[in-house]
Enzyme design. Structure first.
Site, PDB file in Angstrom:
ATOM      1  N   LYS A 122       0.690  -1.023  -0.043  1.00 10.71           N
ATOM      2  CA  LYS A 122       0.030  -0.210   0.117  1.00 10.71           C
ATOM      3  C   LYS A 122       0.774   1.209  -0.077  1.00 10.71           C
ATOM      4  O   LYS A 122       0.600   2.187  -0.423  1.00 10.71           O
ATOM      5  CB  LYS A 122      -1.046   0.062   1.215  1.00 10.71           C
ATOM      6  CG  LYS A 122      -0.334  -0.031   2.344  1.00 10.71           C
ATOM      7  CD  LYS A 122      -0.120   1.524   2.929  1.00 10.71           C
ATOM      8  CE  LYS A 122       0.684   1.594   4.422  1.00 10.71           C
ATOM      9  NZ  LYS A 122       1.036   2.778   4.672  1.00 10.71           N
ATOM     10  N   LYS A 154      10.999   7.847   8.457  1.00 13.60           N
ATOM     11  CA  LYS A 154      11.622   7.274   7.318  1.00 13.60           C
ATOM     12  C   LYS A 154      10.492   6.845   6.279  1.00 13.60           C
ATOM     13  O   LYS A 154       9.559   6.170   6.725  1.00 13.60           O
ATOM     14  CB  LYS A 154      12.197   6.089   7.529  1.00 13.60           C
ATOM     15  CG  LYS A 154      13.558   6.030   8.552  1.00 13.60           C
ATOM     16  CD  LYS A 154      14.769   6.943   8.177  1.00 13.60           C
ATOM     17  CE  LYS A 154      15.863   7.296   8.756  1.00 13.60           C
ATOM     18  NZ  LYS A 154      16.718   8.246   8.251  1.00 13.60           N
TER      19      LYS A 154
END
Ligand SMILES: NC(=O)c1ccc[n+]([C@@H]2O[C@H](COP(=O)([O-])OP(=O)(O)OC[C@H]3O[C@@H](n4cnc5c(N)ncnc54)[C@H](O)[C@@H]3O)[C@@H](O)[C@H]2O)c1
Ligand SMILES: O=P(O)(O)OC[C@H](O)CO
Length: 349
Positions: free
Chosen positions: A205, A296
């Site tokens: 996703k 991140k």
């Protein structure tokens, strides 16, 4: 039965949000040791160690500012010390660091421990394929590993806004313990045994979210985004079907599937940074550093890992959206060309 000791391996945005839930849950249950250890990758924040700040102020000022963590969450900078006594290890680091983490604790944890991975991503396997993060942890540490994935933007979970999540777990007893550990009034858990599909949804996703971000950067509207979500879902299903056959289609309708796709294509960091990538025309690394304050991105790396395998298996043409995301980040495809990819997607032929 002795109380189960829980360690959270990771303390970023999501790691800290889940620490709030786990800390509260263990404090009110006889099943768990009342102190939760949270491994913190040590860094200096405004002249002070982050672990000291967390243990004194009970706030992760860098990765989840403004949210009070329960006082029974103890920040520990020594990874081995954090993990050696744990019965349940909750892995929640950005996926680029998991191999190093497992190498450091290999042979130093309880053989009876169980793991649960909240990490969305893959690792590259030696045979030019990909390996699931749960499989990597299992192989390296020789423990059983479940997964938790869902429509769970950390800042919203931390503010206790209602959401759902999915645990993938093969063993029903372990599943019930993990549910007890994770579920709260506003964080509702469904346990399924289709563990690979749950994890793959979480990783893929993020690639679709990057495409949604490109669309936002190009000024396209909600209809286009809905098409990206739908075509992305089709590619996710195709991917699981081709490489991990035996999936239950219903898993894509759990929180880890369609719900996570929607939230991430509207609210996530991958979407936001991909939008900026199109608008600012700066290298992605610079955008990550400038806008995420140490958090991140997982999507661009996942696209690279997935493409490595798809190219090797010569099936790139079946995954044009995943491929376009990778090409755009490599600078080989202008973002505008993504529209052509959507127009000519195999599902329209
Ligand atoms: N943030 C969210 O909303 C969210 C929600 C669901 C799932 N996830 C997933 O959870 C995982 C962890 O995400 P996050 O948001 O907690 O992390 P993050 O993006 O906030 O990353 C920062 C974390 O990485 C750590 N770090 C930096 N360098 C490191 C190194 N060399 N070794 C070890 N750790 C290092 C930092 O100390 C910090 O704890 C990811 O796979 C992500 O996809 C995130
Ligand atoms: O912010 P992102 O893009 O890493 O997505 C966060 C979560 O995975 C949403 O469930």
């Amino acid at each position: 039965m002795p109380r189960l000791k829980v360690t959270i391996v990771g303390s970023g945005n999501w790691g800290s949000a889940i620490a709030k839930i786990i800390g509260n849950n263990v404090a009110s249950s006889d099943d768990f040791d009342p102190t939760v250890t949270m491994y913190v990758y040590e860094e200096i924040v405004e002249g002070k160690k982050l672990t000291e700040i967390i243990n004194e102020q009970h706030v992760n000022v860098k990765y989840l500012p403004g949210i009070l963590l329960p006082p029974n969450v103890y920040a520990e900078p020594d990874l081995v010390k954090a993990c050696e006594k744990a019965d349940i290890l909750v892995f929640v680091v950005p996926h680029q660091f998991i191999h190093r983490i497992c190498s450091s604790i290999k042979g130093k944890i309880k053989p009876s421990a169980v793991g649960i991975s909240l990490i969305k991503g893959f690792v590259q396997a030696e045979n030019r394929g990909i390996q699931l993060i749960s499989a990597l942890i299992k192989d390296m540490l020789q423990i059983e590993v479940s997964v938790l994935m869902g429509a769970n933007i950390a800042s919203e979970v931390a503010k206790e806004q209602f959401c759902e999540t999915t645990i993938g777990c093969k063993d029903s007893f372990t599943g019930s313990i993990l549910k007890k550990l994770m579920q709260s009034e506003n964080f509702r858990v469904t346990v399924v045994d289709d563990i690979d599909t749950v994890e793959i949804c979480g990783a893929l996703k993020n690639i679709v979210a990057c495409a949604a971000g490109f669309a936002d950067g190009l000024g396209l509207g909600d209809n286009t985004k809905a098409a990206i979500i739908r075509l992305g879902l089709m590619e996710m299903i195709q991917f699981v079907d081709q490489f991990y056959s035996g999936a239950n289609l219903a898993t894509f309708f759990e929180s880890c599937g369609i719900a996570d796709l929607i939230t991430t294509c509207y609210g996530g960091r991958n979407r936001r940074c991909s939008e900026l990538y199109v608008k600012l025309k700066k290298p992605l690394k610079e955008i990550e550093e400038e806008y995420l304050n140490g958090q991140k991105l997982q999507g661009p790396l996942a696209a690279e890992e997935v493409m490595f395998m798809l190219e090797d298996k010569r099936v790139v043409d079946k995954f044009p959206l995943f491929s376009a995301v990778h090409e755009v980040f490599l600078g080989k495809m202008p973002p505008e060309k993504m529209l052509e990819v959507l127009r000519n997607h195999p599902v329209h032929k």
